[in-house]
Design an enzyme around this catalytic site. Structure first.
Site, short mmCIF file in Angstrom:
data_model
loop_
_atom_site.label_atom_id
_atom_site.label_comp_id
_atom_site.label_asym_id
_atom_site.label_seq_id
_atom_site.Cartn_x
_atom_site.Cartn_y
_atom_site.Cartn_z
N GLU A 248 60.01 -16.31 -16.76
CA GLU A 248 59.81 -15.09 -17.56
C GLU A 248 61.14 -14.42 -17.84
O GLU A 248 62.12 -14.62 -17.11
CB GLU A 248 58.92 -14.11 -16.79
CG GLU A 248 57.57 -14.70 -16.45
CD GLU A 248 56.75 -13.83 -15.49
OE1 GLU A 248 55.61 -14.19 -15.23
OE2 GLU A 248 57.29 -12.82 -14.99
N LYS A 250 63.78 -11.47 -17.66
CA LYS A 250 64.04 -10.46 -16.62
C LYS A 250 64.49 -9.18 -17.32
O LYS A 250 65.58 -9.14 -17.92
CB LYS A 250 65.10 -10.96 -15.64
CG LYS A 250 65.31 -10.03 -14.46
CD LYS A 250 66.24 -10.66 -13.44
CE LYS A 250 66.29 -9.87 -12.15
NZ LYS A 250 66.74 -8.50 -12.29
N ARG A 255 61.36 -0.79 -11.74
CA ARG A 255 60.13 -1.42 -11.26
C ARG A 255 59.11 -0.36 -10.88
O ARG A 255 59.45 0.58 -10.16
CB ARG A 255 60.47 -2.28 -10.05
CG ARG A 255 59.29 -3.02 -9.48
CD ARG A 255 59.79 -3.94 -8.40
NE ARG A 255 58.75 -4.81 -7.89
CZ ARG A 255 59.01 -5.92 -7.21
NH1 ARG A 255 60.25 -6.27 -6.97
NH2 ARG A 255 58.04 -6.67 -6.74
N ARG A 270 60.26 1.24 -6.67
CA ARG A 270 60.59 0.12 -5.81
C ARG A 270 60.79 0.57 -4.36
O ARG A 270 60.49 -0.15 -3.42
CB ARG A 270 61.87 -0.55 -6.32
CG ARG A 270 62.18 -1.85 -5.66
CD ARG A 270 63.52 -2.35 -6.11
NE ARG A 270 63.79 -3.65 -5.56
CZ ARG A 270 64.06 -3.90 -4.29
NH1 ARG A 270 64.11 -2.91 -3.42
NH2 ARG A 270 64.30 -5.12 -3.87
N GLU A 299 57.77 -3.72 -14.99
CA GLU A 299 59.10 -3.14 -15.19
C GLU A 299 59.02 -2.19 -16.39
O GLU A 299 58.64 -2.60 -17.49
CB GLU A 299 60.10 -4.28 -15.48
CG GLU A 299 61.54 -3.89 -15.43
CD GLU A 299 62.12 -3.88 -14.02
OE1 GLU A 299 61.41 -4.16 -13.03
OE2 GLU A 299 63.31 -3.56 -13.91
N PHE A 339 54.03 -7.66 -14.67
CA PHE A 339 54.28 -9.04 -14.23
C PHE A 339 53.48 -9.48 -13.01
O PHE A 339 53.57 -10.63 -12.59
CB PHE A 339 55.78 -9.32 -14.04
CG PHE A 339 56.50 -8.35 -13.13
CD1 PHE A 339 56.26 -8.35 -11.78
CD2 PHE A 339 57.44 -7.47 -13.65
CE1 PHE A 339 56.92 -7.48 -10.95
CE2 PHE A 339 58.12 -6.59 -12.82
CZ PHE A 339 57.86 -6.59 -11.47
N ARG A 415 61.21 -12.56 0.51
CA ARG A 415 61.73 -13.42 -0.58
C ARG A 415 61.01 -14.77 -0.62
O ARG A 415 60.22 -15.02 -1.47
CB ARG A 415 63.23 -13.60 -0.45
CG ARG A 415 63.93 -12.27 -0.64
CD ARG A 415 65.42 -12.32 -0.52
NE ARG A 415 65.91 -10.99 -0.30
CZ ARG A 415 66.12 -10.11 -1.26
NH1 ARG A 415 65.96 -10.44 -2.52
NH2 ARG A 415 66.53 -8.89 -1.00
N LYS A 421 65.62 -15.65 -9.30
CA LYS A 421 66.25 -15.03 -10.48
C LYS A 421 67.51 -15.78 -10.88
O LYS A 421 68.19 -16.38 -10.03
CB LYS A 421 66.58 -13.56 -10.20
CG LYS A 421 67.56 -13.35 -9.08
CD LYS A 421 67.79 -11.88 -8.80
CE LYS A 421 68.52 -11.67 -7.51
NZ LYS A 421 68.84 -10.31 -7.17
P1 AMP Z 1 67.02 -7.88 -8.48
O1 AMP Z 1 66.77 -6.39 -8.40
O2 AMP Z 1 68.24 -8.26 -9.21
O3 AMP Z 1 66.88 -8.55 -7.13
O4 AMP Z 1 65.83 -8.51 -9.37
C1 AMP Z 1 64.48 -8.30 -9.05
C2 AMP Z 1 63.91 -7.22 -9.96
O5 AMP Z 1 63.81 -7.67 -11.31
C3 AMP Z 1 62.48 -6.85 -9.62
O6 AMP Z 1 62.47 -5.94 -8.55
C4 AMP Z 1 61.99 -6.23 -10.91
O7 AMP Z 1 62.30 -4.86 -10.89
C5 AMP Z 1 62.86 -6.86 -11.98
N1 AMP Z 1 62.14 -7.69 -12.98
C6 AMP Z 1 62.41 -7.69 -14.29
N2 AMP Z 1 61.63 -8.57 -14.96
C7 AMP Z 1 60.81 -9.15 -14.04
C8 AMP Z 1 59.79 -10.15 -14.11
N3 AMP Z 1 59.43 -10.74 -15.23
N4 AMP Z 1 59.17 -10.48 -12.94
C9 AMP Z 1 59.51 -9.91 -11.77
N5 AMP Z 1 60.49 -8.96 -11.65
C10 AMP Z 1 61.14 -8.58 -12.77
#
Ligand code: AMP
Length: 576
Positions: A248, A250, A255, A270, A299, A339, A415, A421
């Site tokens: 998907e 990002k 969040r 979050r 998001e 999501f 995790r 990601k």
């Molecule tokens: P990070 O904060 O860099 O660890 O990335 C994770 C965050 O990406 C999640 O906590 C969400 O807030 C955000 N996010 C954005 N798009 C998505 C998606 N399609 N699925 C899940 N999380 C997403």
């Protein structure tokens, strides 16, 4: 429970550096607590009156504490302030001045834990005209009945941090120790915590009937601790790990977890704060969805319809302001990319595979809805599919992609490679790091005027239960930011290295490790200076950042859910 017992244990724990000993001491303290006070004890240890989603902030500024100490001890506020400037810790100030009071209080009552908790609750709930004076009086009354060591922790609690180096992971371990003598019950206790996000409630149920914890289900208005994403360096690695998977877009917004029961809707961030006030439009839209109950996640991101572009994260966050939300609603219309879904019509679907949850999710989101959307996605049959979707997403202005294991359940609070990601490149690291500030340096040269010369930052090692140093960051700050940071850190500076920090480097000032910034760097290297992830290296070496710089002053993450030392190690291996 006598509060003196709590304070004595905390003083012992504060002196200790072995994690194992700290955990055992803590479990001894918790096991001494009667059932009806267990919730208060856990909340006290966490430095809060209630979990964040219940929104009962302490609301006690430093000035108020200074005046309360003054009122109780007979020392002038000026003298108390002088001591505060010297020690940088209101707890130590209260302890010392109470040990040499100028005036003896009229009434002395031996404090119980409940007395202390109730007094703080009374202070938090006091509002309106004259409330400041009343709060000072209530806190002074607590000090009147305090022994010096009790005063230390009462003053520190008022500032939301006991400074003894006990975080949630240590409390979880300690609870397990009480029942099994080791960490073997932690998983069961943590599962319950992941579903309720309230450790005080979990501990209470554990004390009543440990088996009941197993029956916990997702429940509206108890936020679920969010699932987290792993990283891998490229599309091939992702495909190797997940095989055929959903990928998907990002979205770089905020969040949100949306809960609905009947006609009531609440929204959590979050960090599990209640942020319902920020999203009146989302509340309305959720109310009109035809489900009696639901927990969904997505998001929220500001969207510029004219330019067909998303607004940057900071712009979306302007909604944080409590006032003028309705105006903001017009200026910054939102899209919410849903999501995941954990509960629908009272049915728990967290444990179903992502493939099945997606089906439910696609039924939930009405077609062509102006606010609710589903992320752009593909079902990837190869690494090439992942790579080309990544390229397309970045071209569209997204942050990268999120690959999802089609067979995994929703893994709350962890995790475990259910989500992976891949972000567009930031510096040489391929990602940013959310790092915890451990200390700061005074300025040199041009920066002398701000008395700010950079930060010592680190990451949390979940196994060792300590923050480990990672870098000294001196660039990426504007002058205004430097001033802001210095003023803030001045307030949380401490005299000694906190006992939950492992660092060979000594900054000019240590601070309570709780402020998280977002940084990037050119590279992660092995260094004899830093302690990050040191268990993976010989000769006391650890990981460090090369050419680190700050990207954003504030992360949406807390110190314990920021990037961990293990993640930095994984990034190091990936970049190699
Ligand atoms: P990070 O904060 O860099 O660890 O990335 C994770 C965050 O990406 C999640 O906590 C969400 O807030 C955000 N996010 C954005 N798009 C998505 C998606 N399609 N699925 C899940 N999380 C997403």
């Amino acid at each position: 429970m006598k509060f003196y017992i709590v304070a004595q244990y905390l003083a012992q724990i504060e002196k200790e550096s072995s994690r194992l000993v700290i955990t055992k001491m803590l479990s001894e303290l918790i096991s001494k607590c009667p059932k009806d006070e267990i919730s208060q004890l856990i909340l006290f240890l966490q430095g809060q009156l209630a979990p964040p989603f219940k929104s009962i902030p302490l609301g006690i500024g430093e000035k108020l504490v200074v005046q309360s100490i003054s009122l109780s001890t007979g020392y002038r506020s000026r003298k108390v302030n002088e001591q505060f400037n010297l020690k940088g810790d209101l707890g130590l100030v209260a302890e010392e001045l109470i040990s040499k009071r100028k005036q003896q209080p009229l009434a002395f009552k031996e404090l119980t834990l409940t007395d202390v908790y109730n007094a703080f609750m009374k202070i938090a709930k006091n509002a309106g005209e004259g409330s400041q004076m009343r709060k000072i009086r209530y806190l002074a009354e607590l000090f009147n009945s305090s022994k010096p060591v009790e005063a230390r922790y009462i003053a520190r609690f008022s500032q939301g941090d006991l400074r003894v180096g006990i975080g949630d992971p240590t409390i979880l371990d300690a609870l397990s120790y009480i029942y099994s003598g080791d960490k073997s019950m932690r998983e069961m206790i943590e599962r319950a915590y992941n579903l309720r996000s309230d450790l005080s409630l979990v501990a209470k149920v554990l004390f009543e009937n440990p088996n009941k914890l197993k029956t916990f289900q997702p429940t509206p208005f108890y936020p679920i601790r969010p699932a987290l994403a792993e990283r891998l360096p490229n599309a091939e690695e992702i495909f190797k790990k997940l095989g055929k998977c959903y990928v998907e877009g990002k979205y770089d917004g905020m969040r949100i977890q949306i809960h609905k029961k009947g006609n009531v809707v609440k929204i959590y961030s979050r960090r599990l704060d209640n942020v319902t006030h920020m999203f009146p439009d989302v509340v309305e839209a959720t109310k009109s969805l035809p489900y009696t109950s639901m927990i969904i996640e997505g998001e929220a991101i500001g969207y510029d319809k004219k330019k067909d572009r998303f607004y940057p994260f900071q712009f979306t966050m302007q909604r944080k302001r409590k006032y003028g939300i309705n105006e903001m609603k017009k200026v910054i219309p939102l899209h919410v990319y849903l999501f995941d879904v954990m509960l629908i019509n009272d049915k728990n679907i967290m444990d179903k595979s992502y493939e099945q949850r997606r089906k439910v999710l696609f039924d939930v989101v009405p077609r062509n809805h102006k606010l609710f959307k589903t992320p752009d996605y593909i079902f990837a049959n190869s690494a090439d599919d992942i790579q080309s979707f990544f390229n397309k997403s970045v071209r569209r202005g997204l942050e990268g992609i999120m690959a999802k294991d089609k067979d995994k359940p929703y893994i709350a609070g962890a995790r475990k490679f259910a989500w992976i990601k891949l972000k567009k490149s930031y510096g040489g690291l391929g990602d940013t790091i959310d790092a915890v500030v451990l200390g700061y340096y005074l300025g040199k040269g041009k920066r002398t005027a701000f008395e700010f010369g950079g930060l010592l930052i680190g990451t949390y090692n979940t196994v060792r239960g300590v923050f480990e140093s990672l870098a000294r960051v001196g660039s990426g700050f504007t002058e205004d930011e430097m001033k802001l940071l210095k003023d803030y850190f001045e307030k949380i500076k401490v005299k000694r290295k906190p006992n939950n920090v492992d660092s060979n480097i000594k900054p000019d000032f240590w601070v309570v490790p709780k402020f998280v910034i977002v940084v990037t760097a050119d590279e992660i290297t092995v260094s004899p200076m830093h302690t990050c992830a040191k268990e993976y290296f010989k000769n006391k070496k650890g990981l460090a950042l090369r050419f680190p710089r700050m990207i954003s002053l504030r992360s949406t993450k807390g110190p314990y859910d920021a990037t961990t030392s293990k993640e930095v190690y994984e990034m190091y291996k990936m970049n190699k």
